[in-house]
Scaffold this motif. Sequence first.
Motif, mmCIF file in Angstrom:
data_model
loop_
_atom_site.group_PDB
_atom_site.id
_atom_site.type_symbol
_atom_site.label_atom_id
_atom_site.label_comp_id
_atom_site.label_asym_id
_atom_site.label_seq_id
_atom_site.Cartn_x
_atom_site.Cartn_y
_atom_site.Cartn_z
ATOM 1 N N PRO A 69 -29.810 -19.663 24.866
ATOM 2 C CA PRO A 69 -30.143 -19.000 23.596
ATOM 3 C C PRO A 69 -31.395 -19.550 22.918
ATOM 4 N N THR A 70 -31.820 -20.750 23.254
ATOM 5 C CA THR A 70 -33.054 -21.281 22.669
ATOM 6 C C THR A 70 -34.286 -20.826 23.437
ATOM 7 N N GLY A 71 -34.076 -20.136 24.561
ATOM 8 C CA GLY A 71 -35.184 -19.644 25.367
ATOM 9 C C GLY A 71 -35.116 -18.128 25.518
ATOM 10 N N SER A 72 -35.187 -17.654 26.744
ATOM 11 C CA SER A 72 -35.181 -16.206 26.976
ATOM 12 C C SER A 72 -33.807 -15.588 26.796
ATOM 13 N N ASN A 73 -32.765 -16.407 26.857
ATOM 14 C CA ASN A 73 -31.367 -15.975 26.696
ATOM 15 C C ASN A 73 -30.910 -15.016 27.793
ATOM 16 N N LEU A 74 -31.329 -15.272 29.026
ATOM 17 C CA LEU A 74 -30.725 -14.568 30.162
ATOM 18 C C LEU A 74 -29.212 -14.761 30.148
ATOM 19 N N ALA A 75 -28.753 -15.914 29.692
ATOM 20 C CA ALA A 75 -27.311 -16.206 29.690
ATOM 21 C C ALA A 75 -26.514 -15.114 28.993
ATOM 22 N N ALA A 76 -27.111 -14.438 28.019
ATOM 23 C CA ALA A 76 -26.389 -13.419 27.251
ATOM 24 C C ALA A 76 -26.071 -12.183 28.086
ATOM 25 N N GLN A 77 -26.705 -12.020 29.237
ATOM 26 C CA GLN A 77 -26.419 -10.853 30.068
ATOM 27 C C GLN A 77 -25.128 -11.008 30.862
ATOM 28 N N TYR A 78 -24.547 -12.176 30.887
ATOM 29 C CA TYR A 78 -23.314 -12.425 31.622
ATOM 30 C C TYR A 78 -22.103 -12.209 30.713
ATOM 31 N N PHE A 79 -20.925 -12.089 31.332
ATOM 32 C CA PHE A 79 -19.690 -11.976 30.562
ATOM 33 C C PHE A 79 -19.454 -13.259 29.758
ATOM 34 N N PRO A 80 -18.643 -13.186 28.701
ATOM 35 C CA PRO A 80 -18.562 -14.288 27.730
ATOM 36 C C PRO A 80 -18.336 -15.676 28.324
ATOM 37 N N VAL A 81 -17.443 -15.819 29.301
ATOM 38 C CA VAL A 81 -17.177 -17.155 29.840
ATOM 39 C C VAL A 81 -18.435 -17.746 30.460
ATOM 40 N N LEU A 82 -19.121 -16.958 31.294
ATOM 41 C CA LEU A 82 -20.344 -17.460 31.913
ATOM 42 C C LEU A 82 -21.461 -17.590 30.885
ATOM 43 N N ARG A 83 -21.493 -16.695 29.922
ATOM 44 C CA ARG A 83 -22.513 -16.795 28.879
ATOM 45 C C ARG A 83 -22.439 -18.155 28.196
ATOM 46 N N GLU A 84 -21.228 -18.550 27.836
ATOM 47 C CA GLU A 84 -21.068 -19.845 27.170
ATOM 48 C C GLU A 84 -21.377 -20.992 28.124
ATOM 49 N N ARG A 85 -20.948 -20.866 29.343
ATOM 50 C CA ARG A 85 -21.157 -21.935 30.327
ATOM 51 C C ARG A 85 -22.646 -22.157 30.582
ATOM 52 N N MET A 134 -31.710 -25.675 36.472
ATOM 53 C CA MET A 134 -33.051 -25.266 36.048
ATOM 54 C C MET A 134 -33.238 -23.761 36.018
ATOM 55 N N TRP A 135 -32.245 -22.993 36.474
ATOM 56 C CA TRP A 135 -32.308 -21.546 36.250
ATOM 57 C C TRP A 135 -32.114 -21.232 34.772
ATOM 58 N N PHE A 136 -31.420 -22.118 34.044
ATOM 59 C CA PHE A 136 -31.063 -21.815 32.656
ATOM 60 C C PHE A 136 -31.611 -22.798 31.629
ATOM 61 N N HIS A 137 -32.157 -23.944 32.089
ATOM 62 C CA HIS A 137 -32.561 -24.964 31.113
ATOM 63 C C HIS A 137 -33.855 -25.655 31.542
ATOM 64 N N HIS A 138 -34.633 -26.019 30.543
ATOM 65 C CA HIS A 138 -35.755 -26.919 30.764
ATOM 66 C C HIS A 138 -35.182 -28.324 30.645
ATOM 67 N N VAL A 139 -34.943 -28.955 31.780
ATOM 68 C CA VAL A 139 -34.116 -30.157 31.821
ATOM 69 C C VAL A 139 -34.977 -31.401 31.565
ATOM 70 N N PRO A 140 -34.623 -32.211 30.569
ATOM 71 C CA PRO A 140 -35.377 -33.447 30.322
ATOM 72 C C PRO A 140 -35.297 -34.392 31.523
ATOM 73 N N TRP A 141 -36.385 -35.077 31.788
ATOM 74 C CA TRP A 141 -36.431 -35.980 32.947
ATOM 75 C C TRP A 141 -35.334 -37.044 32.863
ATOM 76 N N GLY A 142 -34.968 -37.434 31.672
ATOM 77 C CA GLY A 142 -33.965 -38.487 31.515
ATOM 78 C C GLY A 142 -32.550 -37.979 31.323
ATOM 79 N N HIS A 143 -32.324 -36.668 31.437
ATOM 80 C CA HIS A 143 -30.983 -36.112 31.264
ATOM 81 C C HIS A 143 -30.012 -36.787 32.236
ATOM 82 N N ARG A 144 -28.848 -37.183 31.752
ATOM 83 C CA ARG A 144 -27.883 -37.907 32.567
ATOM 84 C C ARG A 144 -27.030 -36.921 33.360
ATOM 85 N N MET A 145 -26.979 -37.103 34.673
ATOM 86 C CA MET A 145 -26.281 -36.201 35.569
ATOM 87 C C MET A 145 -24.861 -36.703 35.863
ATOM 88 N N GLU A 146 -24.071 -35.862 36.534
ATOM 89 C CA GLU A 146 -22.692 -36.231 36.858
ATOM 90 C C GLU A 146 -22.623 -37.496 37.695
#
Length: 871
Positions: free
Chosen positions: A667-683, A696-708
């Motif tokens: 939602p802070t960018g192009s909001n492609l996420a809004a084209q999906y059904f609600p569960v995926l939209r939120e995810r 990276m399909w949905f976010h501009h990921v900070p270099w220091g973002h902590r991964m799983e």
Amino acid sequence: MKAHARYRASWRAVLTLLPAAVLVVTSHAWGPPVAAAASAPAGADDAYDGSDMWLRYPPVEDPGLRDRYRESATSIVVENAGQNPVHRHTRNLRMEPGAREKLVATSLEAARDELDRGLDGLLDRDVPVTERPGEPVPDGAVVVGTPGSSPLVRESVPAADLAGVGEEGYVVRSVTRGEGGYTVVAGNTEVGALYGTYAFLRLVQTRKPVTDLDISESPKIRNRHLNNWETVRLYAGNNADGTGGLNGENGSVFNFAATGPSAGRNLPVVLDRYIVVARALASTGINGITVNLVNADNVYLTDAYIEQEAALADALRPYGVTIALSINYTAPTDPRFAPDTLTEAQLDPYGDAFRGWWNRRARTIQQAVPDFTGFTVKANSEGQPGPQDFGYDHGDGANGIGAALEPLGMTVYWRTFVYDADVDSDRLKRAYLEFGPIDDEVQEDGSEGRVAENVFLQTKNGPLDFQAREPVHPMFGRMENTNQALELQITQEYTGQNTMLAYLGPMWQEVLRTDTYATDEDGGLLEHRRVGDIVDGTAQGHPDTAIVGVANLGNAANLTGHHFSQANLYAFGRMAWDWTQDSGRLADDWVRMTWSNEGPVADTVVRMMTGSWEALAGYQTPLGIGHQFAADVHYDPYPSQWFVRDDWSPVYYNRADSAGLGYDRSPTGSNLAAQYFPVLRERYSDIRTTPEDLLMWFHHVPWGHRMESGRTFWEELVGRYQTGVQYVTWMREAWDSLEPSIGARRFAEVREKLAAHEADARNWRDTCVDYWREFSGRPMPVDQGPASASVVVNGQEHGGFDLSEDSYTIPVPAGASPEITEVRTRDPRARHEIVSQAAGVPGRAVVKVTGTSPFGPLVKNYVFEMVPGTQ
């Protein structure tokens, strides 16, 4: 681009750094030993070129098992095999001189001949064929037919049992009689019986039991088609690089306009490879093919070409394969159809002139090809004309052609691969923005959806363009009122072309099993809502169903350019028939039919295949970074490129900067996420809940973002590139270990491909990581991978190795030994081997470390240069 071509060549040269000992895997370095595997059959196997695909039928190796199969297949009984000849338009239809294949007139003849060929080969003896068995049926007979063609089938399989499998399904059943019995393969139609014949043969090919059978199968999807793109994205031509043909052929699988030495091999002459293709398609259940490119040449609609197409249809028809054509929206204006031509002003999709023209042309085709399927249309996309050029939308255009075809029982497949930049700045949003309103439009009768029932919207699996991994297209599940065909790409445009071994079955399995979280009109979750459920009509009750694969067939000896690319065609066909099938099991079937049934050999090859796609995603598109390809051939990496327009350019997708990497579609960018059904939209809207493989399909990921994993995004990204390459190294070495068990020609051809594959994977890793590092400003991660290790020399531990490097320097004091005395792996599960020690200083030592990853084994070969120095 020339610079990248040089990189590709130079990285292949990197392999020369490794001593010969490293290029052959030891039997204990990766898993179960293969030394005990049986040698390949002597003689003919060494020269075999792969031209029979998975229908070669070599003898069953185990004498005891072969004897048991012989008891279960003593004879072949096909009653009245020739009583229902299919339509044949072409009077002079003929095989090429010296052909080893032959034309058949019925589907039961095709079934009979396949059983004869298959059982003779597998059982290593002549299995007698009879049309009228007399009484009683011989014990061990294999009986094939329909209730209408065969009294034996009618007596053996109750009508109610066959009713449940429909027109294309089949029953394979063991019939017990006293102490003996026979096997019956039955269908309601001859094509169904043919499909059942291949299912029975597949059991023998893969060494499964053929006694006590009770199998009933039918396809989940009605239209299971290929799109043949001729020479565009062709990697299976018979020239050196697979992109074209020799001897007057253009490299396509079918000859319409071959010249020179091949001029006499144009249709209506039928080449061996056409029949091999027909048999292969029937063996997996594919029932249609669009024979020309979606960027259509109107020549395929001319009378002369229609006659050639009719000849091809005649040859394919007994195997249940129908043909279709791709068309150009403005074809009616082509002067080649004079005097029956239209002006541009007459291209009104609602006008009688436009609809009448397409109806007349389709009728002309139907007179020669009665079972002609219809048309595929690429419109208003990448320079192709369409209804928008004349003031109409895609629904108008599709319905206009659909109305012309409806009286003829034909279908329109309208591709949704559109991305007009004026629609939205984000290319991935554009298709749904154009087609969604058409699906939602309320009609005069109160119903929703404007697209006609004989029109499919043909949609790629993801919203971009056949990348190694994409999120599923948001249109799946959103087009509740429109028939929708799923389009997958079998030809490996972005997934390694004819060089890289990439088995795509796991990717398609992931797509088809993805939960769309589709809802009903009240917002409640549908019970069945995976992509496969959408495509097969289960989810939303669509009246017709279709799945389409962009074919990978050409005129190369092995028909697909890379021997392992055959597996992608096979997997597509089997998954089109039943999308719930496991891709690993399909790989196992294909390997046993194509390479070997010897356990260690088959297990190794299957293991190579099942991790190959995930590895490719690792070194090409890790963590959701898409479309980083050089724009011309879509093979080499070029992350810094801008090419002609933004949405053709890698920089548009990667958005690399000092803050991070990736395209913000939250939602802070192009909001492609809004084209999906609600569960995926939120995810997808939240970086914390977006699956890391799609990050990276949905976010501009900070270099220091902590991964799983606990690592930073930068560290995880580099690690994905590295492990992808290390898996390819393991594949190459695993294949080398199989040399005693594989015929010489095919072994050498795959070995050469794997060497190039490894070098090109390294190029992807290093080109991309070096570019990202310019923006991240972070040091290269060390000692973090599953194959990380340190070594002890002269009592000193040396570590901190960047796994992207190909060699490492270790200083050795004067007079000290350069011997590696210990290897310490970071992962306690990893195995190591000191392949060679340095004889002196300077000198070279090699250590192999074999690690594990979620998708398979990894190999890192450490090359240590021992040089004079101090510690």
